[in-house]
Design a protein around this motif. Structure first.
Motif, PDB file in Angstrom:
ATOM      1  N   ARG A  30       0.814  -1.210   0.000  1.00  0.00           N
ATOM      2  CA  ARG A  30       0.000   0.000   0.000  1.00  0.00           C
ATOM      3  C   ARG A  30       0.851   1.266   0.000  1.00  0.00           C
ATOM      4  N   THR A 116      -8.401   0.591   0.331  1.00  0.00           N
ATOM      5  CA  THR A 116      -7.083   1.177   0.140  1.00  0.00           C
ATOM      6  C   THR A 116      -6.196   0.343  -0.774  1.00  0.00           C
ATOM      7  N   VAL A 137      -1.932   5.018   5.317  1.00  0.00           N
ATOM      8  CA  VAL A 137      -2.038   3.557   5.237  1.00  0.00           C
ATOM      9  C   VAL A 137      -2.129   2.942   6.633  1.00  0.00           C
ATOM     10  N   ALA A 141      -5.945   1.825   6.820  1.00  0.00           N
ATOM     11  CA  ALA A 141      -6.021   0.409   6.449  1.00  0.00           C
ATOM     12  C   ALA A 141      -5.800  -0.523   7.627  1.00  0.00           C
ATOM     13  N   ARG A 175     -11.968   9.231  -3.173  1.00  0.00           N
ATOM     14  CA  ARG A 175     -11.966   7.870  -2.638  1.00  0.00           C
ATOM     15  C   ARG A 175     -13.024   7.027  -3.340  1.00  0.00           C
TER      16      ARG A 175
END
Length: 316
Positions: A30, A116, A137, A141, A175
Motif C-alpha cells: 500500500r 485502500t 495507510v 487500512a 476515494r
C-alpha cells in the motif's frame, strides 16, 4: 517471494517473522503500489530482523511493522525519481484478491482486502508525500493509533495527526465508492467482455460512463497508449481495436484467451488476456455509483505483472 528459512536456533526467529509476513507485505504494498518492491522491502525487513537481537524485542509485530514501513518510505522516495523518466502513464502493480474475502491465492495471499488496495485509491495515494502516505495507510487500512504511528515514524503525535489530516483532505473526494455488490459488478464485467469480444459497440456504450477513461501502462516495454484515452467514442473504438489486435496474435499461431479473472484484482472485477497461458494484459474495471465503468486500468508492462502470475496455472 519465499526466502530460505533457517533451522536450529534461528527457527524461532523465522517463525515469528512468517507469522507477520502477510501483514508486512500488505503494509509495504500500500505504501509503494508495487508488488515486486513490496516483496523486496519485506526481504530487507527479514534481514534486519534475523540480524538483530530479536530475543530482546518485547513486541516483534510492532518492531517488524516499524522496520517495514521505514524501508518502504525510503524505497518510495527512490521510486519517485524513477517515475520521472517512466514512459507513458504509471499505474500501481495489480495483485489478486478474492471477491468478498480478505485473502487471495498463491503469491498474493498477503494482501488484506479493503478500499485502500483498489487501483483507483492507490493511484490517488500516489500524489501524497511518502510520509503522508505511510500515515494514511497505517491509520486507514490497519487502524494503528496515533501514538503507535508516531513511534514507528519517529514523529510527534501532533505531527502524525497533521499528516493524516492533509492526506484525508487530499483523497476524500476521490476515494472509490462501491454501492454495488460483487455479484453485480462481476456481471457487468462479463457483459463488458462479451461486448468487446463480440465487436458490437451498442451494448458496450451502455456499460461505459460518459466520463470513461482508459489508462494503459506499458512502461515503454510493450506497445500501449502513452496518454489516457478519454470519452465514449474514443474509448469504445480503442477497446474494439484491442480485440482486433488479439485476432492478429491468433493469426501468428499464438493461443489467445480473454476471460474474467476467477478472482478479483485489487478488489475490482478484471478481464485477463492470456497468450500461450501467460498473462498478457490485465484490464481492471473501476465502476461508478450507477454501475457504469468509469475507468479501465490496462496493465501491459510484463515487469509489473508478478502479482497476477498465479492465474497462469489456472488459465483455460
Amino acid at each position: 517471494m519465499e526466502q530460505d528459512l533457517p533451522t536450529g536456533d534461528d527457527a524461532r526467529a523465522a517463525q515469528v517473522f512468517n507469522d507477520h509476513r502477510r501483514l508486512l507485505t500488505s503494509v509495504a504494498y500500500r505504501v509503494l503500489g508495487r508488488w515486486s518492491d513490496a516483496e523486496d522491502v519485506v526481504q530487507d525487513a527479514w534481514l534486519r530482523w534475523s540480524g538483530s537481537d530479536y530475543t530482546s524485542v518485547q513486541d516483534p509485530k510492532a518492531f517488524l511493522v516499524t522496520v517495514t514501513t521505514r524501508l518502504a518510505i525510503d524505497q518510495l522516495r527512490k521510486a519517485q525519481t524513477r517515475k520521472e523518466s517512466y514512459v507513458g502513464p504509471w499505474l500501481p502493480e495489480p495483485v489478486l484478491t478474492r471477491d468478498g474475502a480478505d485473502t487471495a491465492p498463491d503469491t498474493a495471499d498477503r494482501v488484506v482486502l479493503d478500499d485502500t488496495v483498489s487501483l483507483a485509491m492507490l493511484l490517488v495515494m500516489e500524489t501524497l508525500s511518502p510520509l503522508e502516505r505511510a500515515v494514511f495507510v497505517l491509520r486507514e487500512a490497519f487502524d494503528y493509533s496515533f501514538a503507535e504511528i508516531a513511534a514507528m515514524l519517529d514523529r510527534t503525535e501532533a505531527a502524525v495527526r497533521q499528516l493524516l489530516v492533509r492526506a484525508r483532505n487530499h483523497v476524500q473526494d476521490k476515494r472509490p465508492r462501491y454501492p454495488l455488490d460483487d455479484v453485480k459488478r462481476q456481471s457487468i464485467a462479463e457483459r463488458f467482455l462479451s461486448a468487446c469480444v463480440g465487436g458490437d459497440i451498442a451494448p458496450l456504450l451502455e456499460l461505459l460512463s460518459p466520463e470513461i477513461t482508459v489508462i494503459s501502462d506499458g512502461g515503454g516495454v510493450v506497445t500501449a497508449a502513452t496518454r489516457p484515452v478519454v470519452g465514449l467514442d474514443n474509448v469504445s473504438r480503442f477497446l474494439l481495436g484491442i480485440t482486433q489486435k488479439y485476432a492478429k496474435y491468433i493469426e501468428k499461431g499464438m493461443d489467445i484467451r480473454v476471460e474474467i479473472a476467477p478472482v478479483g484484482v485489487n478488489g475490482d472485477p478484471a478481464v485477463i488476456a492470456f497468450a500461450d497461458d501467460k498473462v498478457l494484459y490485465v484490464y481492471t474495471l473501476d465502476m461508478d455509483e450507477d454501475g457504469r465503468i468509469r475507468t479501465v486500468f490496462a496493465m501491459a508492462n510484463p515487469e509489473k505483472l508478478s502479482g497476477v502470475r498465479a492465474l497462469e496455472g489456472d488459465a483455460g
